[in-house]
Motif scaffolding. Sequence first.
Motif, mmCIF file in Angstrom:
data_model
loop_
_atom_site.group_PDB
_atom_site.id
_atom_site.type_symbol
_atom_site.label_atom_id
_atom_site.label_comp_id
_atom_site.label_asym_id
_atom_site.label_seq_id
_atom_site.Cartn_x
_atom_site.Cartn_y
_atom_site.Cartn_z
ATOM 1 N N MET A 70 -17.901 -19.969 7.654
ATOM 2 C CA MET A 70 -17.941 -21.431 7.639
ATOM 3 C C MET A 70 -19.354 -21.952 7.934
ATOM 4 S SD MET A 70 -16.009 -24.229 7.365
ATOM 5 C CE MET A 70 -14.313 -23.739 7.776
ATOM 6 N N ASP A 71 -19.966 -22.600 6.946
ATOM 7 C CA ASP A 71 -21.209 -23.321 7.208
ATOM 8 C C ASP A 71 -20.892 -24.509 8.117
ATOM 9 O OD1 ASP A 71 -23.866 -24.120 7.051
ATOM 10 O OD2 ASP A 71 -23.532 -25.303 5.240
ATOM 11 N N CYS A 72 -21.796 -24.846 8.999
ATOM 12 C CA CYS A 72 -21.513 -25.931 9.948
ATOM 13 C C CYS A 72 -21.885 -27.305 9.401
ATOM 14 C CB CYS A 72 -22.253 -25.676 11.262
ATOM 15 S SG CYS A 72 -21.578 -24.283 12.202
ATOM 16 N N GLN A 73 -22.998 -27.384 8.662
ATOM 17 C CA GLN A 73 -23.472 -28.684 8.181
ATOM 18 C C GLN A 73 -23.289 -28.767 6.668
ATOM 19 O OE1 GLN A 73 -27.412 -28.507 10.498
ATOM 20 N NE2 GLN A 73 -26.844 -30.665 10.608
ATOM 21 N N MET A 74 -22.327 -29.587 6.247
ATOM 22 C CA MET A 74 -22.021 -29.765 4.829
ATOM 23 C C MET A 74 -21.669 -31.220 4.581
ATOM 24 S SD MET A 74 -19.505 -26.517 4.075
ATOM 25 C CE MET A 74 -18.459 -26.936 5.491
ATOM 26 N N PRO A 75 -21.853 -31.682 3.335
ATOM 27 C CA PRO A 75 -21.371 -33.024 2.992
ATOM 28 C C PRO A 75 -19.860 -33.016 2.858
ATOM 29 C CG PRO A 75 -22.253 -31.932 1.064
ATOM 30 C CD PRO A 75 -22.534 -31.024 2.226
ATOM 31 N N VAL A 76 -19.267 -34.177 2.712
ATOM 32 C CA VAL A 76 -17.817 -34.400 2.537
ATOM 33 C C VAL A 76 -17.070 -34.139 3.838
ATOM 34 C CG1 VAL A 76 -15.743 -33.911 1.200
ATOM 35 C CG2 VAL A 76 -17.989 -33.804 0.083
ATOM 36 N N ALA A 99 -18.658 -19.028 12.159
ATOM 37 C CA ALA A 99 -19.687 -19.992 11.777
ATOM 38 C C ALA A 99 -20.920 -19.265 11.246
ATOM 39 C CB ALA A 99 -20.072 -20.849 12.978
ATOM 40 N N VAL A 100 -21.527 -19.828 10.216
ATOM 41 C CA VAL A 100 -22.792 -19.322 9.679
ATOM 42 C C VAL A 100 -23.742 -20.510 9.645
ATOM 43 C CG1 VAL A 100 -23.929 -18.135 7.790
ATOM 44 C CG2 VAL A 100 -21.515 -17.684 8.243
ATOM 45 N N THR A 101 -24.787 -20.471 10.469
ATOM 46 C CA THR A 101 -25.638 -21.658 10.596
ATOM 47 C C THR A 101 -27.085 -21.288 10.857
ATOM 48 O OG1 THR A 101 -25.974 -23.719 11.815
ATOM 49 C CG2 THR A 101 -25.105 -21.849 13.055
ATOM 50 N N ALA A 114 -16.004 -24.813 20.695
ATOM 51 C CA ALA A 114 -15.176 -25.976 21.003
ATOM 52 C C ALA A 114 -14.388 -26.444 19.783
ATOM 53 C CB ALA A 114 -16.055 -27.110 21.530
ATOM 54 N N ALA A 115 -14.949 -26.247 18.593
ATOM 55 C CA ALA A 115 -14.257 -26.652 17.368
ATOM 56 C C ALA A 115 -13.134 -25.693 17.003
ATOM 57 C CB ALA A 115 -15.254 -26.738 16.214
ATOM 58 N N GLY A 116 -13.117 -24.515 17.632
ATOM 59 C CA GLY A 116 -12.056 -23.552 17.352
ATOM 60 C C GLY A 116 -12.489 -22.369 16.522
ATOM 61 N N MET A 117 -13.800 -22.236 16.283
ATOM 62 C CA MET A 117 -14.275 -21.066 15.537
ATOM 63 C C MET A 117 -14.295 -19.838 16.432
ATOM 64 S SD MET A 117 -17.266 -22.622 13.086
ATOM 65 C CE MET A 117 -17.439 -24.418 13.007
ATOM 66 N N SER A 118 -14.275 -18.680 15.785
ATOM 67 C CA SER A 118 -14.154 -17.425 16.530
ATOM 68 C C SER A 118 -15.488 -16.882 17.002
ATOM 69 C CB SER A 118 -13.468 -16.367 15.645
ATOM 70 O OG SER A 118 -12.295 -16.866 15.054
ATOM 71 N N ASP A 119 -16.542 -17.086 16.193
ATOM 72 C CA ASP A 119 -17.828 -16.467 16.502
ATOM 73 C C ASP A 119 -18.909 -17.174 15.684
ATOM 74 O OD1 ASP A 119 -19.714 -14.709 17.563
ATOM 75 O OD2 ASP A 119 -18.467 -12.937 17.215
#
Length: 347
Positions: A70-76, A99-101, A114-119
């Motif tokens: 999951m990218d953290c910063q995306m539109p929509v 997360a991949v950021t 805090a958002a619920g991601m695993s790592d």
Amino acid sequence: VAGAAGLCTVNDYARLLAGTRVLVVEDNRLNQDVLQGLLQRAGVQVVLAANGAEALQRLLGDGRFDGVLMDCQMPVMDGYGTTRKIRGYPHLRSLPIIAVTASSQADVQGRVLAAGMSDLISKPLEVTAFYRTLVRWIKHLELPAGAIAASLPNGVSAPAYPGIDSALGLAVVNQDLALHHKLLADFRDEQQGLIERLWQAHAAEDLQAIGFLAHSLQGAAGNIGATAVRQAARQLEEQCAGQADLAPLIRQLAQCLEPLLAGLVCLPAAGAGPQGRESEALGSEQVLKLERLAKLLRNHNAQALALVDELCEQSRCSALRAIQERIYRLEFQQAYELLVDLRAAQG
């Protein structure tokens, strides 16, 4: 599984992931290429989503995924909001979401958890850490970092380009020289007008647009080993939150980026040759949709988002993907100009 003692190379590690299915949620096409290339080399089936809303649609329509990048910063819909929505569905609460950021913010790990991601995996990717994290969450197997030794193919020579640390760039793609060259060509083609767009945003005092462009460039530069550009983009993104004059930082970034792009001019276009994306003729129904899309773009109508997603679902045309990326950045004029070129090419 044989255990840590029997695993000595990146390829051994990657084989543990063979046969799994991963959803990659990423709006940047270069980052999509890197993640997809590394996963497919490990025998992973990859499904792409360009934003959080599309990711949620795919998960609810076909829940058989072993993990999500999951990218953290995306539109929509950004990665944080998307993850919170995913965790609202009971059958998706235990799905590994990593997360991949490229974010340089100090509190990013706390926000991710805090958002619920695993790592969290940082960009630019370090290949062994990338595979190790996936194995930890998808296969529930913990291996020490020292158990992995990167196996470098014989005969791989790093090409020399100004501003590019090719050793780093090749490490990101696990020594895949063809993919490295493709990423370089993609980077050159997609960043041509970046400095101009930054100055336009600066003139409009649009700090959000500057921050988004700098963040996107930071990740893309990391993927190809452009360390000076990446650092300059990071400094620009960090200062967007303050009251500092951004003009010197934009000039500094231009001084790093422009000679780098000039040095890549000899590379063939990313879509050229047998390794590039194939151009694809569109059917009559899709051509009609292009006409509708053109009208929406001329009017800066956000309905263009849904229509371009629909078109990209129906075709693997690389020009459509480039238009989709512009629309996601809300660059409607640039998207329209690309669409005019596509319509001309389609006759």
